[in-house]
Structure formats: structure tokens, C-alpha cells
Design an enzyme around this catalytic site. Structure first.
Site, PDB file in Angstrom:
ATOM      1  N   GLY A 143     -16.898   6.707  -5.362  1.00  0.00           N
ATOM      2  CA  GLY A 143     -17.281   7.815  -4.517  1.00  0.00           C
ATOM      3  C   GLY A 143     -16.941   9.107  -5.242  1.00  0.00           C
ATOM      4  O   GLY A 143     -15.839   9.247  -5.765  1.00  0.00           O
ATOM      5  N   ASP A 203     -13.845   3.888   2.648  1.00  0.00           N
ATOM      6  CA  ASP A 203     -14.850   3.127   1.906  1.00  0.00           C
ATOM      7  C   ASP A 203     -14.240   1.808   1.430  1.00  0.00           C
ATOM      8  O   ASP A 203     -14.259   1.490   0.243  1.00  0.00           O
ATOM      9  CB  ASP A 203     -15.360   3.966   0.733  1.00  0.00           C
ATOM     10  CG  ASP A 203     -16.667   3.413   0.155  1.00  0.00           C
ATOM     11  OD1 ASP A 203     -17.257   2.514   0.777  1.00  0.00           O
ATOM     12  OD2 ASP A 203     -17.072   3.878  -0.930  1.00  0.00           O
TER      13      ASP A 203
END
Ligand SMILES: *[C@@H]1O[C@H](CO)[C@@H](O)[C@H](O)[C@H]1NC(C)=O
Ligand SMILES: *[C@@H]1O[C@H](CO)[C@@H](O)[C@H](O)[C@H]1NC(C)=O
Ligand SMILES: *[C@@H]1O[C@H](CO)[C@@H](O)[C@H](O)[C@H]1NC(C)=O
Ligand SMILES: *[C@@H]1O[C@H](CO)[C@@H](O)[C@H](O)[C@H]1NC(C)=O
Ligand SMILES: *[C@@H]1O[C@H](CO)[C@@H](O)[C@H](O)[C@H]1NC(C)=O
Ligand SMILES: *[C@@H]1O[C@H](CO)[C@@H](O)[C@H](O)[C@H]1NC(C)=O
Length: 728
Positions: free
Chosen positions: A416, A530
Site C-alpha cells: 500500500g 489491509d
């Protein structure tokens, strides 16, 4: 104690029948070692690979001849009286269907027979029962069933109920169901029930069958559901070999020698090759195909570089296929040292005078960078401005060098908000360097804020942050390097390694601990945002390290901080979060539930090619769990009776994590505690308890139920008599 006489007569009968049942004799000498043109390679839906063939002319010899018959309008292959459902050349195995032996009592007997006893005879054929894949199962309430082979009597006693281990779905442990191992190299089984144990209501059953395909249901002991579930026929795994010669003798006759493919080898069957009477053919390591045929369908090189998990990933090299193997080529100016690409010795020695200076400065840089981060918290930047800038820029150059100017070949992955590179510091410390993707000011600030929190975290299952360079144009973070890739690669990679349940439980528990720590011990709490298998790294000893906090946020303290951008990864996303855009600790719990499923099933969270209802692993799991058909989805590698308890417990936990409403999901701390408990249960010595239980069941006659009586041919009667002596 009148039983011995009864058994005598059974055995005499059986030995007479043996002669009648011989179906065929292998005659390897005269037949050609290559399939003739015009032979069918399929019967119905089943592939019939050479050395098997439909009809004598198409098979390598008579024993491999398959009979393709039309049954109910579809063609199906048969070997003798048994239907063949699959033939594997690589494993030298064939799957067959065999009748269930049964005996029914009382009114439930709807069939016109009281019993049916199957004899399975493979004498003088290429087939042997696989002792590793099959087991003998006896089902019933107060039933003694046994199988006789040419030299053993094998049986067990199934009770109606046991206080200690009550009948449970999925567990064959004595109550309602018992099982016995097969001895090696068996070609013949005949089933019996002991007449003196017959209080069963309903039916008793005895089968030799593939263990993986058996799952006990409590209804099996009292009804005909077992027979109905399998429609009267159970799968059995047979090994096959070319007989009757060893490799050495077979090679002498080039006309009939079966291993004709290029890159194939002959493997003797049995431990002692010199007395072997059978062999099979294998492709060499790194090759794949059919070793029994010449030409294009024979053993061909495997292109290892095209596998999903790049085999050179860990070394930092580029994969190059070679016949039978592959090579990892290092980028220019580097060479392979102990399995990783390192800078050439030459270029190092030319600057060797610099090493002490650099080593010292690297240590200093890392230290000071961390300190610099601390300064940010205290907002005392101005005082140390000059000093800081010097070190930060120095750090940046250092990292540029460490990653070979952020060379594409060094990319470990895309997390990310950034790309992760493998770097090698001058002191040979391997690090992972994450470089921010954007250079927008707001982003940089967030990147920095999160990292300041992370730099305070010290947990053995969270990847360590060594340092950061935040004030430079493109912010960078330096982490410890974890050598064995991600959990995703471990589970879904095509590396052929088995991953034991213990390992999976360790990884699950440690990751859960790390997340629980972030949620409840860090202050303010940190939400990962995540969680997925590719964000869990695997260290040596399969220790788990949670990584990639790119999507992480500090738990919002007021409304204004709610995230408005939904981040995360498809397949793992909390459905509630998608609607409310509010990331909570329970969103991490949901994603972790999906990771648990991956560990349990070895399936990917999203399977876009699959049929509609199988696309999402989470949805499929929930529907399968509702129907109580867990075994349909669990990974074969870990599914066995010993594991079933733990698997059910973990599946139940996963189900709770996947609850639609976050409120109903357990907290990460609870998840971690339950996984810990399951791991402890697993490491307990159950085996010991089972033996004790059997002894108490059988009283003084202490022939344990699953004991294998190893007797010679001559003393069959004695063995059988002993088997029956433990009467009332
Ligand atoms: C299996 O059972 C069926 C009847 O249920 C019978 O027709 C068939 O011959 C049996 N097969 C073998 C191999 O005994
Ligand atoms: C086992 O499963 C069967 C059907 O799948 C069900 O009827 C039975 O109640 C279950 N038994 C237990 C103890 O869960
Ligand atoms: C059957 O194959 C398995 C390997 O798949 C092997 O472990 C076993 O010993 C073989 N049994 C016989 C009787 O050849
Ligand atoms: C049960 O066993 C007894 C001997 O203990 C025997 O007389 C009887 O016929 C058996 N019943 C059935 C249904 O096989
Ligand atoms: C097998 O090997 C022979 C000799 O080494 C070679 O001539 C032939 O082309 C090879 N066949 C295949 C299919 O690779
Ligand atoms: C290679 O690794 C082994 C142990 O992993 C170590 O003993 C050895 O010194 C290493 N060799 C080099 C050249 O780094």
C-alpha cells in the site's frame, strides 16, 4: 469359545475360492513396449494413459488391459469387476470403486439379503492396495468386523457409545466406527463380521477405502446412511507396477522394457532392489510427462520460471530455465553467494579502505534517523536542523546505493502506498526499503505520522522498522528483511511442499497475536486496514511477521477522522466497512478470518474463473459450513481424523470472524487466545489415551482393537481364532 471351529471352515472355503478368482496372469515378455496407433486414450471421461490401454493390443501387457463398458448409457472403464475412476502415471496409482460389505439386522433390513461380503482379489495383477492411502473401516454399534488377507487377520471392535470419546461427526475413534491400518503389499481382502457381536440396530459395514474420502457421521452406526452416501461403492487407491522383473532384469529385454521416454528412469519396487519383482518408471527431477511413452508425450522439461512463485525471488536474481532445472542469474556487477545475489568482491575490494568508515556511519545513520523521528514528535526540529539534514541526506544516498539505485530487479513487492525494494547495507545487513509512491505533501505527512507510531512498536511478530527518511523528496522506510517470502506465496505457491497443520496454526496464532497487540496494546490503538496473506511475511522457522502498514490508521477519536477512502484488498474487505467507510478493529478481524480460510483450504480468497457461487472464498465457506460439509472445502493435506477437532474449531472461529455485523465478531484478542488454545490441544498426546480406552473396553482380553496380527501363512487359523477369542 466355540468360535475357532467356525473360523476354520471360513478359511478353508476362502482358500478354495482363491483359485477360481484369479483373473489374469502377467506375461510381460512377448508384448510390445509402445502403444499402437489407433488406440483410444479415453474411456468416457476417464483418461487411460499408457501403459494402460483399452483391449490387450493397446496395453503394455494383459494386466494393464482396461475394459471399457457402457453402463447406464455412459462408457466407463473397468478392471475385472471393479470400476476405475482415475489413473495417475506420475504417482503410479489407480482409483477404483469397490462394493461395501454389510450385514443388516432387524426390520431396517429392506434388502432381501442379510449380508453381502465382498472379496477383493488382485493376485497376479499389477495392482497392490496402497497401505498409505487406504484404511479398513468398521461401522456399527457393537460390531466386530475383520478382513483376512493371505497372511493377516485385521479387525477392530466398534462400540455403541463411549463416555470418554462420544461419537462425533468427522471422528472415527471407537464409538460407532473404528479403523485399522493396512499392511504393505496386500493383493487380497475378504470381509467378515463376527456373529457373536450382533446387537446392532440397522446395519454394520466393513470396507477397505481411501482414508481421505471417509468422514464419519454419527448416523452411520444406526442406519443405512453410509451405504446411501456412497451409493454402495467406496473409492480405493491401488498402486501399480510393471511385473514380474526388477529394473536390472527388465533392461536386458529391450523389447519389453517399459521406461522408454527420454529423461526417464526405472525405479525398483520394494526396499530391497535386488529381490524386486516389479518396477515403475519415473521422469527425472525437473521433467514431467509419461515415462512409458516415446516422443512428445514423454518426459519433458518443466519450465520452473513460469511458476506462480518465482523461484529466484528470494535470491534477488532473474530466473533462467535449464534442461531439468533452472538458474538464478544475478544482475550485472553481482554474483551468487550462498543463494543470494551480492555485490562483486572486486568492486568491494577497490573501495575497501572505505568500509570501516561506512560501517560506522551506517550504524550511526540508522540510529540518528530513529532519533530524528523522535524529534518530529517533540517538534524540536529547528534546533537540530543542520545536523538532521546532513544525516537524512546521507541516509538517502546510502539507501540508493543499498538498493542499486532502486533497481527494478530489486523489487520485492508493491505494498500500500509504496514499492518495496531489497537492499544490502554496506555492513551486509539485508533490509527491505519501502519508497513512498506519491510526493504529495498530505500523503507524506500521513506516511510519516503512521511511521512514528510504528517505530515505537516492538513485537516479535511485527516486522521491525530500522529507520526512516521522511524529509527527503520521496519518503522512505527501512525494515528488517524477512527471507522466506509471504504467506500468500507459501500457501498458494507451486513449490510442492506440504505445510503441516502445526505450521499453519503457528502462523495463524502469531499473526493474530500481532494484530491483537496493535489493537489493544498500542496507544492509541492501530488498525492495520489491509490484513491479507501477502502482508504476512514468513521468517525462518515459519515465524509470522505482520507487515505493510500503508493502509493503517490510528483508531479515530472523533468523527472528523473517519476515513473516507475505502482501502484494502478485494476478497478480504469487511462488508460493513464498504458500507459505512468506517474502519474498525473488527474490519481487521474480518480480513483475518479470510486469512484463516486460506490456511484451512489452500484456496485463494477470490477465484474469478470459478462458477458464480465459488468466486468468493468467504461466501463459499459460509454456505459449505451451513450445510455441514466442511470436508468439501478443507485442504486435503491437513484433513485427517486426528486433525478434525482442531480443524472444526478453527473453521468455527473463522465463521465468527466473518460475521456480517462487526459487533458479532470476536475481538482480535479473543481470536488469538482461541488459536493458542487449539494449538495446545493439538500438542497433547491423544494416542496414549486411545490405547488406554481400548484396554478398558476390552477388559482382560487385551488385544487392542487395531493391532495387526502378523502371522505366517501356516498359522492363519490360529491367528483368526485368537482374533475371535475376545468374546463375551
Ligand atoms: C457389487 O454389488 C452389486 C449389487 O449391489 C453386484 O451386482 C456387483 O456384482 C457387485 N460387484 C462386485 C465386484 O462384487
Ligand atoms: C452429524 O451429521 C449428521 C448429518 O450430516 C446430522 O444429522 C447429525 O445430527 C450430526 N451429529 C452431530 C453429533 O453433530
Ligand atoms: C503405494 O504407494 C505409496 C506412495 O504413494 C507408498 O508409500 C506405498 O508403500 C506403496 N505401497 C505398495 C504396496 O506398493
Ligand atoms: C446373534 O448371535 C447369536 C449368538 O450369540 C445368534 O444365535 C443369532 O442368530 C445372531 N443373530 C443374528 C441376527 O445374526
Ligand atoms: C530423445 O533423445 C534422442 C537421443 O538423445 C534424440 O535424438 C531425440 O530427439 C529425443 N527425443 C525427444 C522427443 O526429445
Ligand atoms: C554460507 O552459509 C553458511 C551457513 O548458512 C556459512 O557457514 C558460510 O560461511 C556461508 N558462506 C559464505 C561464503 O558466506
Amino acid at each position: 469359545m466355540k468360535s475357532p471351529w467356525l473360523v476354520h471352515s471360513i478359511f478353508l472355503l476362502q482358500l478354495c475360492l482363491l483359485a477360481i478368482w484369479d483373473w489374469e496372469l502377467a506375461t510381460a515378455d512377448e508384448l510390445p513396449a509402445q502403444r499402437s496407433a489407433g488406440c483410444q486414450s479415453k474411456c468416457g471421461n476417464v483418461d487411460i494413459p499408457y501403459p494402460f490401454g483399452i483391449g490387450d493390443q493397446c496395453a503394455i501387457h494383459h494386466g494393464f488391459d482396461i475394459n471399457c463398458k457402457a453402463v447406464d448409457g455412459t462408457e466407463r472403464p473397468f478392471k475385472g469387476p471393479f470400476e476405475v475412476t482415475k489413473i495417475s502415471v506420475a504417482d503410479a496409482k489407480a482409483w477404483m470403486k469397490m462394493n461395501i460389505s454389510w450385514r443388516c439386522y432387524g426390520q431396517t433390513d429392506t434388502r432381501n439379503m442379510r449380508e453381502y461380503m465382498l472379496m477383493q482379489n488382485f493376485i497376479n495383477t499389477p495392482f497392490r492396495f496402497s497401505e498409505t492411502d487406504n484404511k479398513i473401516f468398521v461401522l456399527g454399534c457393537y460390531t466386530t468386523g475383520y478382513m483376512t488377507t493371505l497372511s493377516y487377520v485385521l479387525g477392530c471392535f466398534s462400540t455403541c457409545y463411549s463416555e470418554r470419546e462420544p461419537p462425533r461427526n468427522g471422528s472415527c475413534s471407537g464409538a460407532g466406527c473404528c479403523k485399522v491400518d493396512l499392511p504393505k503389499d496386500q493383493v487380497y481382502f475378504k470381509a467378515f463380521f463376527n456373529e457373536y457381536y450382533n446387537t446392532t440396530v440397522g446395519c454394520s459395514y466393513i470396507v477397505v477405502m481411501e482414508e481421505k474420502k471417509f468422514s464419519y457421521k454419527t448416523t452411520y452406526a444406526h442406519s443405512t446412511t453410509f451405504w446411501d452416501d456412497y451409493k454402495g461403492q467406496v473409492p480405493v487407491v491401488m498402486n501399480w507396477t510393471i511385473r514380474p522383473y526388477s529394473c536390472k532384469d527388465a533392461k536386458k529385454n529391450t523389447n519389453s522394457y517399459a521406461c522408454v521416454s527420454n529423461n526417464s528412469v526405472c525405479v525398483d519396487d520394494g526396499i530391497d532392489g535386488s529381490h524386486s519383482q516389479a518396477y515403475r518408471c519415473k521422469c527425472l527431477d525437473g521433467y514431467d510427462g509419461n515415462p512409458y511413452v516415446k516422443g512428445d508425450d514423454g518426459c519433458k522439461d518443466i519450465n520452473e520460471c513460469e511458476r506462480i512463485a518465482d523461484p529466484c525471488w528470494a535470491s534477488g536474481g532473474t530466473c533462467q530455465n535449464r534442461p531439468g532445472s533452472f538458474e538464478c542469474l544475478c544482475p550485472q556487477g553481482e554474483q551468487m553467494v550462498n543463494g543470494t545475489c551480492k555485490e562483486n568482491q572486486k568492486s568491494k575490494s577497490s573501495s575497501s579502505w572505505m568500509i570501516p568508515v561506512i560501517v560506522a556511519s551506517v550504524g550511526g545513520v540508522v540510529l540518528v534517523i530513529v532519533m530524528a523521528c523522535a524529534y518530529l514528535i517533540r517538534e524540536r526540529r529547528s534546533l537540530q536542523l543542520i545536523k538532521q539534514r546532513y544525516f537524512r541526506q546521507h541516509g538517502e544516498t546510502e539507501l540508493q546505493e543499498a538498493t542499486d539505485m532502486f533497481n527494478d530487479k530489486r523489487v520485492l513487492g508493491h505494498g500500500g502506498h509504496g514499492t518495496v525494494y531489497k537492499g544490502l547495507l554496506k555492513d551486509n545487513t539485508e533490509v527491505a526499503v519501502k519508497r513512498c509512491m506519491t510526493i504529495d505533501e498530505q500523503h507524506k505527512k500521513e506516511f510519516g505520522k503512521e511511521m512514528l507510531i510504528l517505530s515505537q512498536i516492538n513485537h516479535k511478530n511485527i516486522v521491525k522498522l530500522f529507520g526512516c527518511c521522511l524529509e527527503v523528496e520521496v519518503p522512505m522506510l527501512v525494515y528488517e528483511f524477512i527471507p522466506h517470502g509471504t504467506l500468500f506465496q507459501l500457501i498458494h505457491g507451486n513449490h510442492g511442499r506440504q505445510i503441516s497443520l502445526a505450521t499453519r496454526m503457528q502462523i495463524a496464532h502469531q499473526s493474530a497475536e500481532a494484530l491483537a497487540y496493535l489493537h489493544s496494546c498500542a496507544s492509541p490503538p492501530i488498525l492495520h486496514g489491509d490484513v491479507k496473506s501477502s502482508n504476512i511475511l514468513i521468517d525462518s522457522d515459519y515465524a509470522a511477521k505482520v507487515s505493510d502498514f500503508g493502509a493503517s490508521i490510528l483508531a479515530p477519536t472523533d468523527e472528523s477522522q473517519f476515513v473516507t477512502l475505502v482501502q484494502g484488498t478485494c476478497g478480504y474487505l469487511d462488508p460493513e466497512y464498504m458500507q459505512t467507510c468506517q474502519l474498525t478493529d473488527k474490519s481487521d478481524v474480518y480480513s483475518f478470518g479470510v486469512v484463516l480460510l486460506e490456511l484451512l483450504t489452500r484456496k485463494k480468497p477470490l477465484n474469478l474463473e470459478g462458477p458464480e457461487h465459488e468466486k468468493s472464498l468467504a461466501l463459499r465457506f459460509i454456505s459449505v459450513a451451513k450445510e455441514g460439509k466442511l470436508e468439501e472445502i478443507l485442504d486435503d493435506q491437513i484433513m485427517n481424523d486426528e486433525n478434525m477437532d482442531v480443524l472444526e474449531e478453527v473453521a468455527d472461529l473463522a465463521k465468527q470472524c466473518l460475521e456480517m455485523s462487526g459487533e458479532n465478531r470476536p475481538s482480535m484478542k479473543e481470536v488469538s487466545e482461541r488459536l493458542d488454545r487449539s494449538r495446545k490441544v493439538m500438542s497433547q498426546p491423544w494416542a496414549q489415551q486411545n490405547i488406554e480406552e481400548m484396554e478398558s473396553l476390552l477388559g482382560e482380553s487385551s488385544m487392542a482393537s487395531s493391532e495387526v496380527l502378523n502371522t505366517g501363512n501356516l498359522s492363519i487359523e490360529k491367528a483368526a481364532a485368537k482374533g475371535l477369542e475376545w468374546g463375551r
